[in-house]
Design an enzyme around this catalytic site. Structure first.
Site, PDB file in Angstrom:
ATOM      1  N   MET A 164     -14.494  15.931  69.926  1.00  0.00           N
ATOM      2  CA  MET A 164     -13.952  14.423  69.415  1.00  0.00           C
ATOM      3  C   MET A 164     -12.830  14.682  68.229  1.00  0.00           C
ATOM      4  O   MET A 164     -12.104  15.564  68.212  1.00  0.00           O
ATOM      5  CB  MET A 164     -15.168  13.675  68.848  1.00  0.00           C
ATOM      6  CG  MET A 164     -15.951  13.160  69.842  1.00  0.00           C
ATOM      7  SD  MET A 164     -17.310  12.119  69.166  1.00  0.00           S
ATOM      8  CE  MET A 164     -17.867  11.329  70.380  1.00  0.00           C
ATOM      9  N   ASP A 167     -13.693  12.330  62.205  1.00  0.00           N
ATOM     10  CA  ASP A 167     -12.400  12.802  62.706  1.00  0.00           C
ATOM     11  C   ASP A 167     -11.214  13.288  61.618  1.00  0.00           C
ATOM     12  O   ASP A 167     -10.263  13.811  61.760  1.00  0.00           O
ATOM     13  CB  ASP A 167     -11.587  11.407  63.282  1.00  0.00           C
ATOM     14  CG  ASP A 167     -12.752  10.883  64.490  1.00  0.00           C
ATOM     15  OD1 ASP A 167     -13.210  11.688  64.997  1.00  0.00           O
ATOM     16  OD2 ASP A 167     -12.472   9.811  64.835  1.00  0.00           O
ATOM     17  N   ARG A 220     -10.534  11.301  68.021  1.00  0.00           N
ATOM     18  CA  ARG A 220      -9.708  10.256  68.543  1.00  0.00           C
ATOM     19  C   ARG A 220      -8.353  10.636  68.478  1.00  0.00           C
ATOM     20  O   ARG A 220      -7.931  11.569  69.457  1.00  0.00           O
ATOM     21  CB  ARG A 220      -9.924   9.405  67.176  1.00  0.00           C
ATOM     22  CG  ARG A 220      -9.515   7.926  67.842  1.00  0.00           C
ATOM     23  CD  ARG A 220     -10.177   6.690  66.925  1.00  0.00           C
ATOM     24  NE  ARG A 220     -11.347   6.139  67.703  1.00  0.00           N
ATOM     25  CZ  ARG A 220     -11.993   4.977  67.158  1.00  0.00           C
ATOM     26  NH1 ARG A 220     -11.601   4.783  65.905  1.00  0.00           N
ATOM     27  NH2 ARG A 220     -12.802   4.544  67.939  1.00  0.00           N
ATOM     28  N   GLY A 234     -18.411   4.489  63.847  1.00  0.00           N
ATOM     29  CA  GLY A 234     -19.457   5.317  64.195  1.00  0.00           C
ATOM     30  C   GLY A 234     -20.428   5.905  63.212  1.00  0.00           C
ATOM     31  O   GLY A 234     -19.656   6.103  62.148  1.00  0.00           O
ATOM     32  N   ARG A 255     -15.045  26.831  83.091  1.00  0.00           N
ATOM     33  CA  ARG A 255     -16.302  25.797  82.932  1.00  0.00           C
ATOM     34  C   ARG A 255     -15.924  24.911  81.830  1.00  0.00           C
ATOM     35  O   ARG A 255     -14.960  25.523  80.904  1.00  0.00           O
ATOM     36  CB  ARG A 255     -17.342  26.591  82.633  1.00  0.00           C
ATOM     37  CG  ARG A 255     -17.751  27.442  83.849  1.00  0.00           C
ATOM     38  CD  ARG A 255     -18.630  26.512  84.940  1.00  0.00           C
ATOM     39  NE  ARG A 255     -19.244  27.402  85.918  1.00  0.00           N
ATOM     40  CZ  ARG A 255     -18.914  28.005  86.944  1.00  0.00           C
ATOM     41  NH1 ARG A 255     -17.551  27.885  87.229  1.00  0.00           N
ATOM     42  NH2 ARG A 255     -19.558  28.503  87.871  1.00  0.00           N
TER      43      ARG A 255
HETATM   44  O1  F6P Z   1     -14.481   8.084  65.207  1.00  0.00           O
HETATM   45  C1  F6P Z   1     -15.608   8.637  65.290  1.00  0.00           C
HETATM   46  C2  F6P Z   1     -15.791   9.114  66.760  1.00  0.00           C
HETATM   47  O2  F6P Z   1     -16.661  10.021  67.048  1.00  0.00           O
HETATM   48  C3  F6P Z   1     -14.404   9.763  67.574  1.00  0.00           C
HETATM   49  O3  F6P Z   1     -14.139  10.872  67.301  1.00  0.00           O
HETATM   50  C4  F6P Z   1     -14.673   9.260  69.057  1.00  0.00           C
HETATM   51  O4  F6P Z   1     -13.515   8.971  69.736  1.00  0.00           O
HETATM   52  C5  F6P Z   1     -15.400   7.848  68.738  1.00  0.00           C
HETATM   53  O5  F6P Z   1     -16.001   7.796  67.456  1.00  0.00           O
HETATM   54  C6  F6P Z   1     -16.516   7.574  69.985  1.00  0.00           C
HETATM   55  O6  F6P Z   1     -17.285   6.461  69.672  1.00  0.00           O
HETATM   56  P1  F6P Z   1     -18.533   5.857  70.551  1.00  0.00           P
HETATM   57  O7  F6P Z   1     -19.597   6.368  69.678  1.00  0.00           O
HETATM   58  O8  F6P Z   1     -17.990   4.442  70.146  1.00  0.00           O
HETATM   59  O9  F6P Z   1     -18.397   6.308  71.668  1.00  0.00           O
END
Ligand code: F6P
Length: 341
Positions: free
Chosen positions: A169, A127, A171, A10, A265
């Protein structure tokens, strides 16, 4: 000395700052720098671009990556590893700086171990889940975005007597949730490492409302396991499901409203956490990592990764960094928990 630089996984604030710093130091030593485009895909397919002083200037505050990125895994591509080795040789590279997280650096570690590939790593990810380093660059920016969002949601929560759920986010770890949650004064934080049940979470919210508070902020990490949720189906070349697809924040908000009766919400922060300019702290960390990577390459200390230990930039084996993910320790959780309910 001809050094390749690639960014994989990412995108992340600070990638360009690493490219600038590593490139600058290699050039100062009369070395040549070449950008490998689109992560490991660039080495599989031979996608390269020369990097000179002009290309690496103005990069410090710039988000994303000028080299672009993919989640390509050469070990999952037919003949992928052979192509990586052949293109590396054909292009006349002496070494490679791989900037990435668990997946990108896992490939680097395997190439080094199985083929003696001359690679060094730089730990990137919002992350903060890489082992063998205290912090990855990009994390501070993501925490800062999430904290600002929590601050803004407080005003609406308070004005409308609502529960506001914020999905962040991270993960399979809760680093962003815990640190941004503490910084933003969250009333409940749900992360994969701490299996707090939905009923226990609601109990804390009821307790808070009974002692006179009319609103609450709940931060949930995308990887939190909510009872009864279905799994996402899409799997990438590293075997990861797309966690955002599961919609844990939305499901949680429905559950909270149904169980407590409080109007609720949800806000899903998503890729906003990864976009834009890095914080000063990330710019500095990325710069120090970039310089260290260039030093490791010059010293031919391959199979190593730049890392932060306390306030010192050190180097560690790539294998150590990628063997397991770094989860949120109990001590951090205890700080967050002190403000629940
Ligand atoms: O590893 C970075 C991250 O932003 C994670 O927090 C998230 O689960 C993942 O990448 C999302 O990936 P993508 O951009 O492929 O949707």
């Amino acid at each position: 000395m001809k050094v390749g630089i690639l960014t994989g996984g990412g995108d992340c604030p600070g990638l360009n700052a690493v490219i600038r710093a590593a490139g600058r130091r290699v050039m100062t030593r009369e070395g040549e720098v070449v950008g490998v485009l689109e992560g490991w895909k660039g080495l599989v397919e031979g996608l390269f671009t020369p990097l000179g002083p002009r290309e690496i200037s103005g990069l410090l505050p710039r988000g994303g990556t000028i080299l672009r990125t993919t989640r390509t895994n050469p070990f999952k591509v037919d003949g992928g590893v052979e192509k990586v080795l052949a293109n590396f040789e054909r292009e006349g590279f002496d070494s490679l700086v791989a900037i990435g997280g668990e997946d990108t650096l896992g490939v680097a570690a395997r190439l080094y171990e199985e083929h003696g590939f001359p690679v060094v790593g730089v730990p990137k990810t919002i992350d903060n889940d890489l082992s063998a380093t205290d912090y990855t660059f990009g994390f501070d920016t993501a925490v800062s975005v999430a904290t600002e969002a929590i601050d803004r949601l407080h005003t609406t929560a308070e004005s409308h007597n609502r529960v506001m759920v914020v999905e962040v986010m991270g993960r399979h770890t809760g680093w962003i949730a815990v640190v941004a949650g503490i910084a933003g004064g969250a009333d409940m934080i749900l992360i994969p490492e701490q299996p707090v049940s939905i009923e226990d979470a609601c109990k804390e919210l009821r307790h808070r409302h009974e002692r006179g508070k009319d609103f609450s902020i709940v931060v949930v990490s995308e990887g939190y396991e909510l009872e009864g949720m279905s799994e996402a189906k899409d799997v990438d070349q590293f075997g990861h499901i797309r966690l955002s697809e599961r919609g844990v924040g939305t499901a949680l908000a429905h559950e909270i409203e149904a169980r407590t009766g409080y109007e609720t919400r949800v806000t899903v922060l998503g890729h906003v956490q990864r976009g834009g300019s890095p914080t000063p702290r990330d710019r500095v960390l990325a710069t120090r990592y970039g310089l260290k990577a260039a030093d490791l390459v010059a010293e031919k200390r391959f199979g190593r990764m730049a890392a932060l230990h306390g306030d010192e930039i050190v180097d560690v084996p790539l294998a150590e960094a990628t063997v397991e993910i770094k989860t949120v320790p109990a001590g951090w959780w205890a700080v967050a928990q002190a403000f629940f309910g």
